[in-house]
Write an enzyme that holds these catalytic residues in place. Structure first.
Site, PDB file in Angstrom:
ATOM      1  N   ARG A  42       0.833  -1.213   0.000  1.00 35.05           N
ATOM      2  CA  ARG A  42       0.000   0.000   0.000  1.00 35.05           C
ATOM      3  C   ARG A  42       0.862   1.255   0.000  1.00 35.05           C
ATOM      4  NH1 ARG A  42      -4.537   1.678   4.541  1.00 35.05           N
ATOM      5  NH2 ARG A  42      -4.834   3.826   3.865  1.00 35.05           N
ATOM      6  N   ASN A  46     -10.495  -4.248  -0.810  1.00 35.59           N
ATOM      7  CA  ASN A  46     -10.462  -3.141  -1.769  1.00 35.59           C
ATOM      8  C   ASN A  46      -9.614  -3.453  -2.993  1.00 35.59           C
ATOM      9  OD1 ASN A  46     -12.048  -0.935  -0.954  1.00 35.59           O
ATOM     10  ND2 ASN A  46     -10.651  -0.522   0.741  1.00 35.59           N
ATOM     11  N   HIS A  78     -16.874   4.258  -3.625  1.00 37.70           N
ATOM     12  CA  HIS A  78     -16.078   5.466  -3.391  1.00 37.70           C
ATOM     13  C   HIS A  78     -16.367   6.562  -4.423  1.00 37.70           C
ATOM     14  CE1 HIS A  78     -12.885   3.257  -0.714  1.00 37.70           C
ATOM     15  NE2 HIS A  78     -14.116   3.171  -0.254  1.00 37.70           N
ATOM     16  N   TYR A 106     -14.851  10.687  -0.841  1.00 39.91           N
ATOM     17  CA  TYR A 106     -13.830  10.455  -1.871  1.00 39.91           C
ATOM     18  C   TYR A 106     -13.951  11.420  -3.048  1.00 39.91           C
ATOM     19  CZ  TYR A 106     -12.110   6.368   0.529  1.00 39.91           C
ATOM     20  OH  TYR A 106     -11.533   5.548   1.455  1.00 39.91           O
TER      21      TYR A 106
HETATM   22  P1  NAD Z   1      -4.144  -6.092   6.499  1.00 41.40           P
HETATM   23  O1  NAD Z   1      -2.952  -5.474   5.896  1.00 41.40           O
HETATM   24  O2  NAD Z   1      -4.225  -6.228   7.948  1.00 41.40           O
HETATM   25  O3  NAD Z   1      -4.373  -7.503   5.793  1.00 41.40           O
HETATM   26  C1  NAD Z   1      -5.280  -8.432   6.310  1.00 41.40           C
HETATM   27  C2  NAD Z   1      -4.705  -9.814   6.207  1.00 41.40           C
HETATM   28  O4  NAD Z   1      -4.716 -10.297   4.860  1.00 41.40           O
HETATM   29  C3  NAD Z   1      -3.243  -9.916   6.656  1.00 41.40           C
HETATM   30  O5  NAD Z   1      -3.157 -10.640   7.839  1.00 41.40           O
HETATM   31  C4  NAD Z   1      -2.569 -10.591   5.475  1.00 41.40           C
HETATM   32  O6  NAD Z   1      -1.572 -11.504   5.853  1.00 41.40           O
HETATM   33  C5  NAD Z   1      -3.725 -11.261   4.786  1.00 41.40           C
HETATM   34  N1  NAD Z   1      -3.483 -11.697   3.409  1.00 41.40           N
HETATM   35  C6  NAD Z   1      -2.714 -11.134   2.462  1.00 41.40           C
HETATM   36  N2  NAD Z   1      -2.764 -11.853   1.325  1.00 41.40           N
HETATM   37  C7  NAD Z   1      -3.606 -12.889   1.563  1.00 41.40           C
HETATM   38  C8  NAD Z   1      -4.081 -13.977   0.786  1.00 41.40           C
HETATM   39  N3  NAD Z   1      -3.682 -14.165  -0.471  1.00 41.40           N
HETATM   40  N4  NAD Z   1      -4.938 -14.853   1.355  1.00 41.40           N
HETATM   41  C9  NAD Z   1      -5.334 -14.699   2.637  1.00 41.40           C
HETATM   42  N5  NAD Z   1      -4.917 -13.699   3.415  1.00 41.40           N
HETATM   43  C10 NAD Z   1      -4.066 -12.801   2.885  1.00 41.40           C
HETATM   44  O7  NAD Z   1      -5.397  -5.322   5.919  1.00 41.40           O
HETATM   45  P2  NAD Z   1      -6.551  -4.477   6.615  1.00 41.40           P
HETATM   46  O8  NAD Z   1      -6.056  -3.122   6.883  1.00 41.40           O
HETATM   47  O9  NAD Z   1      -7.205  -5.230   7.662  1.00 41.40           O
HETATM   48  O10 NAD Z   1      -7.513  -4.376   5.366  1.00 41.40           O
HETATM   49  C11 NAD Z   1      -7.961  -5.556   4.736  1.00 41.40           C
HETATM   50  C12 NAD Z   1      -8.628  -5.254   3.435  1.00 41.40           C
HETATM   51  O11 NAD Z   1      -9.853  -4.582   3.667  1.00 41.40           O
HETATM   52  C13 NAD Z   1      -7.823  -4.344   2.519  1.00 41.40           C
HETATM   53  O12 NAD Z   1      -7.962  -4.781   1.188  1.00 41.40           O
HETATM   54  C14 NAD Z   1      -8.454  -2.996   2.728  1.00 41.40           C
HETATM   55  O13 NAD Z   1      -8.285  -2.145   1.642  1.00 41.40           O
HETATM   56  C15 NAD Z   1      -9.880  -3.392   2.908  1.00 41.40           C
HETATM   57  N6  NAD Z   1     -10.742  -2.413   3.585  1.00 41.40           N
HETATM   58  C16 NAD Z   1     -11.941  -2.198   3.015  1.00 41.40           C
HETATM   59  C17 NAD Z   1     -12.817  -1.299   3.562  1.00 41.40           C
HETATM   60  C18 NAD Z   1     -14.108  -1.063   2.871  1.00 41.40           C
HETATM   61  O14 NAD Z   1     -14.676   0.003   3.004  1.00 41.40           O
HETATM   62  N7  NAD Z   1     -14.598  -2.011   2.084  1.00 41.40           N
HETATM   63  C19 NAD Z   1     -12.478  -0.626   4.732  1.00 41.40           C
HETATM   64  C20 NAD Z   1     -11.230  -0.884   5.308  1.00 41.40           C
HETATM   65  C21 NAD Z   1     -10.382  -1.796   4.723  1.00 41.40           C
HETATM   66  C1  G6P Z   2     -12.276   3.989   4.325  1.00 40.15           C
HETATM   67  C2  G6P Z   2     -12.828   3.186   3.195  1.00 40.15           C
HETATM   68  C3  G6P Z   2     -11.983   2.044   2.895  1.00 40.15           C
HETATM   69  C4  G6P Z   2     -10.579   2.603   2.917  1.00 40.15           C
HETATM   70  C5  G6P Z   2     -10.267   2.636   4.371  1.00 40.15           C
HETATM   71  C6  G6P Z   2      -8.897   3.112   4.692  1.00 40.15           C
HETATM   72  O1  G6P Z   2     -13.228   4.495   5.071  1.00 40.15           O
HETATM   73  O2  G6P Z   2     -14.184   2.934   3.151  1.00 40.15           O
HETATM   74  O3  G6P Z   2     -12.366   1.456   1.715  1.00 40.15           O
HETATM   75  O4  G6P Z   2      -9.703   2.007   2.121  1.00 40.15           O
HETATM   76  O5  G6P Z   2     -11.274   3.319   5.084  1.00 40.15           O
HETATM   77  O6  G6P Z   2      -8.711   3.088   6.076  1.00 40.15           O
HETATM   78  P1  G6P Z   2      -7.244   3.143   6.699  1.00 40.15           P
HETATM   79  O7  G6P Z   2      -7.434   3.317   8.155  1.00 40.15           O
HETATM   80  O8  G6P Z   2      -6.635   1.820   6.341  1.00 40.15           O
HETATM   81  O9  G6P Z   2      -6.563   4.268   6.025  1.00 40.15           O
HETATM   82 MN    MN Z   3     -14.586   1.715   1.323  1.00 40.11          MN
END
Ligand code: NAD
Ligand code: G6P
Ligand code: MN
Length: 435
Positions: free
Chosen positions: A93, A147, A199, A255
């Site tokens: 990232r 994401n 977004h 966004y």
């Molecule tokens: P993180 O960096 O903590 O990753 C979560 C886990 O995924 C880690 O433990 C990592 O080892 C694991 N991982 C990586 N590759 C993998 C694979 N191939 N198979 C299984 N596990 C795997 O991430 P986070 O900050 O918890 O965020 C997780 C995801 O959620 C990200 O893609 C982030 O962008 C997304 N997210 C989405 C929203 C939303 O609004 N939809 C909000 C926040 C985060």
């Molecule tokens: C937002 C969004 C996610 C985004 C995340 C980032 O609110 O909805 O899709 O990527 O939070 O959060 P962070 O704490 O990882 O910057």
């Molecule tokens: Mn989002």
């Protein structure tokens, strides 16, 4: 009872998911929760997994938490699969943020060049999960928050040919909370009508007597005297141009600042990158301190500190979707699902993010219709950019990737687009076997 499988179980958001299942336990009998991760996330998985076990034990509910690195073993006979993984973890990232910035472009995890690279890394993994699901749990639902959630949903529908998918984001959840509070009304007494893509959506709000309160909210949130405040933690509360927002006649999402206030946002990002680092660098520290808390053998509830993450409440929303499907509740939620004509400006088969009713057969989008030109122009360009990005992620075709970069309004086109694409492909090559 239900079997839930969470891929990326080592995420720091996992306690929110557990809290969500505990809260709903009387109506949603989750008997098995499998947290799946990979070798690189093993330590995180163990720390947060032990914490999850403590939470379940403290709540006194009948649910077994399993930790595993064996995805296929976990997926056998699952009822719901949730995905919250990050290919390449936060180091990837940080590159998505820093490399575009170096070329004078917004560096962000879901927008601009960085978001497209995250799609390139993520989509092949998601499609692999779908192939496993076809074989091991063909009746399961895939609830994705990985994401870029909109493009991931598009890929699962178009290339995975898997209909039972719902993509989720917390931005609408946070907007609903913020706006209901501003109006001093209960959420259930308001109707929120969202449409667009992940977004990049706009919405209208109605009260329970059928009156539209959108203009009042626009004025309160974005009028000349308003103090915008934050909707989500990761986006600064920069002012929009109030004339422009008033012309839209709809509420923007946070966004939109990247598209409507590009110059100012870039300037702020550059400043922040110099001082505290990119958002990914800030999150890395936040995550370290969260995991320090999770190590405490006495901690058996979701700590307040998790609210500093931008994604606060997204896991709770996932639990609500599962609950609504399982109990055929017909709850109104904003989700990523197949358009089916709800937004007439976008392709019929594409993924859109719209207010939907969630029932046992999935998401039923509420008809929105057509947007005025100000919204429509940006939306159609962005959807075309998403289609090309997803295609490039699947095929690994360089020219398609370049075309996607050229369409993205946050990427300077021409030689600069090529330079940033080449640098990003090189920096991430270990996660991009398709290119
Ligand atoms: P993180 O960096 O903590 O990753 C979560 C886990 O995924 C880690 O433990 C990592 O080892 C694991 N991982 C990586 N590759 C993998 C694979 N191939 N198979 C299984 N596990 C795997 O991430 P986070 O900050 O918890 O965020 C997780 C995801 O959620 C990200 O893609 C982030 O962008 C997304 N997210 C989405 C929203 C939303 O609004 N939809 C909000 C926040 C985060
Ligand atoms: C937002 C969004 C996610 C985004 C995340 C980032 O609110 O909805 O899709 O990527 O939070 O959060 P962070 O704490 O990882 O910057
Ligand atoms: Mn989002």
């Amino acid at each position: 009872g239900l079997k839930i499988v969470t891929i990326g179980g080592g995420s720091s958001y996992t306690p929110e998911l557990i809290e969500g299942f505990i809260k709903r336990h009387a109506e949603l009998p989750v008997r098995e929760l499998w947290l799946v991760d990979i070798e690189a996330g093993k330590e995180k998985l163990n720390i947060v997994g032990e914490m999850a076990k403590r939470m379940v034990k403290a709540a006194g509910i009948d649910c077994d938490v399993h930790l595993t690195l064996d995805r296929r073993h976990a997926l056998q006979d699952a009822d719901f699969v949730t995905t919250q993984f990050r290919v390449g973890l936060l180091d990837a990232r940080i590159k998505d943020e820093a490399i575009p910035l170096k070329h004078g472009m917004i560096g962000q995890e879901t927008n601009g060049a960085g978001g497209m690279l995250k799609a390139f890394r993520t989509i092949p993994v998601v499609l692999g999960i779908v192939e496993d699901m076809k074989e091991l749990c063909p009746n399961a639902w895939l609830i994705n928050f990985t994401n870029p959630a909109g493009m991931v949903t598009e890929a699962v529908l178009r290339y995975g040919q898997w209909e039972k998918v719902i993509g989720l984001c917390n931005v609408p959840v946070m907007a609903v909370k913020t706006e209901a509070a501003l109006l001093q009304k209960e959420e259930k007494d308001l109707f929120f009508k969202f449409a667009g893509i992940n977004h990049l959506h706009w919405h209208r709000v109605y009260d329970k007597d059928g009156g539209e309160v959108t203009a009042e909210l626009i004025d309160k949130l974005y009028g000349p005297d308003a103090d915008p405040g934050k909707i989500v933690e990761n986006i600064r509360d920069m002012r929009f141009l109030s004339d422009q927002i008033a012309q839209l006649g709809m509420l923007p999402c946070p966004y939109h600042r990247y598209y409507y206030m590009t110059g100012n946002m870039l300037e702020e990002e550059l400043q922040e990158a110099q001082h505290e680092g990119t958002r990914g660098q800030v999150v890395k520290k936040l995550e370290e301190s969260l995991f320090e808390l999770y190590k405490d053998p006495n901690l058996d509830y979701k700590p307040k500190e998790l609210e500093q993450r931008g994604g606060a409440y997204y896991s709770d929303a996932a639990c609500e979707i599962i609950n609504s499907i399982y109990n055929n509740k017909g709850t109104q939620m904003v989700v990523n699902t197949r358009n089916r004509g709800s937004v007439s400006d976008l392709p019929y088969d594409s993924a859109v993010e719209v207010t939907s009713l969630i029932t046992a057969h999935g998401a039923e989008p509420v008809h929105f219709g057509a947007f005025p030109p100000a919204q429509r122009g940006l939306l159609q360009v962005m959807k075309a950019m998403e289609e090309l990005t997803v295609e490039a992620a699947v095929t690994g075709d360089y020219a398609t990737a370049l075309q996607a970069f050229t369409l993205n309004p946050l990427v300077t086109s021409g030689d600069i687009a090529k330079a940033v694409l080449d640098e990003l492909l090189e920096a991430h090559k270990e996660y991009l076997p398709q290119f």
